[in-house]
Write a protein that holds these residues in place. Structure first.
Motif, mmCIF file in Angstrom:
data_model
loop_
_atom_site.group_PDB
_atom_site.id
_atom_site.type_symbol
_atom_site.label_atom_id
_atom_site.label_comp_id
_atom_site.label_asym_id
_atom_site.label_seq_id
_atom_site.Cartn_x
_atom_site.Cartn_y
_atom_site.Cartn_z
ATOM 1 N N THR A 127 0.951 -1.229 -0.145
ATOM 2 C CA THR A 127 -0.109 0.060 0.090
ATOM 3 C C THR A 127 0.867 1.275 -0.221
ATOM 4 O O THR A 127 0.663 2.145 -0.747
ATOM 5 N N ARG A 154 2.098 1.904 -3.535
ATOM 6 C CA ARG A 154 0.976 2.252 -4.352
ATOM 7 C C ARG A 154 0.773 3.712 -4.058
ATOM 8 O O ARG A 154 0.628 4.520 -4.974
ATOM 9 N N ALA A 170 3.538 2.913 -10.853
ATOM 10 C CA ALA A 170 2.137 2.759 -10.437
ATOM 11 C C ALA A 170 1.282 1.372 -11.012
ATOM 12 O O ALA A 170 0.671 0.948 -10.257
ATOM 13 N N VAL A 191 2.762 -2.003 -9.418
ATOM 14 C CA VAL A 191 2.493 -2.329 -8.099
ATOM 15 C C VAL A 191 1.138 -2.593 -7.696
ATOM 16 O O VAL A 191 0.628 -3.085 -6.556
ATOM 17 N N PHE A 192 0.139 -1.803 -8.780
ATOM 18 C CA PHE A 192 -1.311 -2.206 -8.469
ATOM 19 C C PHE A 192 -1.559 -3.675 -9.100
ATOM 20 O O PHE A 192 -2.459 -4.395 -8.778
#
Length: 417
Positions: A277, A280, A378, A381-382
């Protein structure tokens, strides 16, 4: 822990004190933008080459010995760098001879020495923390003192530049010397564990590690694209002279440092977010900062963009450094810390030279490239499966002990492979 974090702070304060004046210094001594970029990239190459060595030695030699060795090298190298810079500013030395000495002292000497500091601190924290929350908080503590050093370095470097560009260069070896004295307060024996004669080696392709390394590489590559050219952006967009540029760059880097400090001393410890988290949220916030910085909208856009970049990096970096440690046994932590340090250095091998070269082609281009890199991070990592719930530290230790009991040997856990 407090002494170790203070030493980390002083080492990074020394490095950050140089940042506000490195661009105007290059022009003052007659070096081209690409030459100062190559100098910084050389330092990064040394970080790549020596980080794993320092990380493993921190577990076999002990933290105290590693810190004494590294800080001694750094103090000597920066003192000599100040002397050489003075010769360049007075036109006693110039051309290829000056450039070569910059490479040897600021690049090879200082780069190889500073490489020891983060792995030593990170391996120590991984060694003494026993759960995810404590480890994330500890890694954020290292990041927080780095952020505070960025704030203080921006202030110190910018303010001292008002007395002449040589003044910050003289102060840097003094700061490192103070850190060297503080090492005497680091215990000779490790506080909780015996030293490890042959720490485990960690492969970059290890499936527990490489997604975090790739995400961290992307974060720091984008940061590297903006860090070196920040002084050039300020000088060119605001039409400032060399000394005023140093002062203004210090003020702008202060905004980045404030963002990092807020992130790592307030947001990260209090949010309770897991490492994925943190990655992100940090990537998205930093991307927003880059997008604001692309157009030339004056001083406010520079400050706002750099502030958001610092905030985003401050949130994302503890996720990158703490995440893989939760998947490693104690015997692997030194090797992992060195691998993370090498990855950090690798980002600054290409980024400074590439960013200064791209800046010469078109000033907004390196900022755009940095934004693209962050956008890819981004998305990664999602989307990647590794950035889901991580096991507790206790689970890794239990797995390691079980394997040891079965005769497979301690320190060979491959949880998550």
């Amino acid at each position: 822990m407090k002494v170790l974090l203070t030493i980390v702070f002083l080492a990074y304060l020394a490095q950050m004190t140089l940042n506000p004046i490195i661009a105007p210094l290059a022009r003052e001594v007659g070096l081209a933008e690409w030459q100062i970029g190559v100098t910084i990239s050389t330092a990064a190459i040394m970080v790549v080459l020596t980080s794993q060595f320092w990380g493993r030695r921190s577990q076999s030699w002990g933290r105290r010995t590693v810190l004494i060795t590294a800080l001694s090298i750094a103090t000597i190298a920066t003192a000599a760098f100040a002397f050489v810079s003075q010769l360049g500013m007075t036109a006693v030395l110039g051309g290829s001879a000056l450039f070569t000495l910059f490479l040897l002292l600021r690049g090879i000497g200082f780069g190889s020495a500073i490489a020891a500091i983060p792995p030593t601190a990170q391996a120590y924290i991984a060694d003494v923390t026993v759960d995810e929350a404590a480890r994330v908080k500890g890694m954020a503590g290292v990041g927080a003192v780095q952020g505070i050093a960025m704030v203080a370095g921006a202030v110190v470097g910018g303010a001292l530049a008002g007395f002449g560009l040589l003044t910050p260069l003289v102060v840097v070896p003094i700061l490192l010397g103070v850190g060297l004295v503080l090492v005497l307060f680091v215990p000779r024996r490790e506080p909780r564990h015996e030293l490890i004669a042959d720490p485990a080696r960690i492969r970059p392709a290890d499936t527990r590690v490489w997604p975090f390394l790739l995400a961290g590489f992307g974060l720091l590559t984008s940061l590297g694209f903006i860090q070196v050219i920040c002084g050039f952006i300020i000088q060119d967009r605001l039409a400032l002279d060399a000394e005023t540029t140093g002062l203004a760059t210090g003020g702008v880097l202060l905004a980045a440092g404030i963002g990092m400090v807020v992130a790592q001393s307030i947001i990260v410890p209090r949010s309770g977010w897991t490492p994925p988290t943190l990655l992100r949220v940090g990537a998205v916030i930093a991307l927003l900062g880059f997008l604001i910085l692309i157009p030339d909208l004056g001083l406010w856009s520079i400050v706002a963009g750099i502030l958001l970049i610092g905030l985003g990096m401050g949130i994302g970096m503890p996720g990158y450094t703490a995440g893989p440690t939760l998947l490693m046994s104690r015997e692997e932590q030194g090797g992992l810390a060195g691998l993370i340090g090498a990855t950090n250095g690798l980002t600054f091998v290409v980024a400074p030279t590439a960013s200064t070269a791209l800046y010469g082609l078109w000033p907004p281009l390196p900022v755009i490239v940095g934004a693209v890199v962050l956008g890819l991070v981004a998305v990664f990592v999602f989307a990647h499966s590794r950035f889901r719930r991580l096991p507790d530290v206790a689970a890794v230790d239990a797995d390691r002990l079980a394997r040891a009991a079965e005769g497979t040997g301690a320190g060979q856990a491959t949880l998550g492979d």
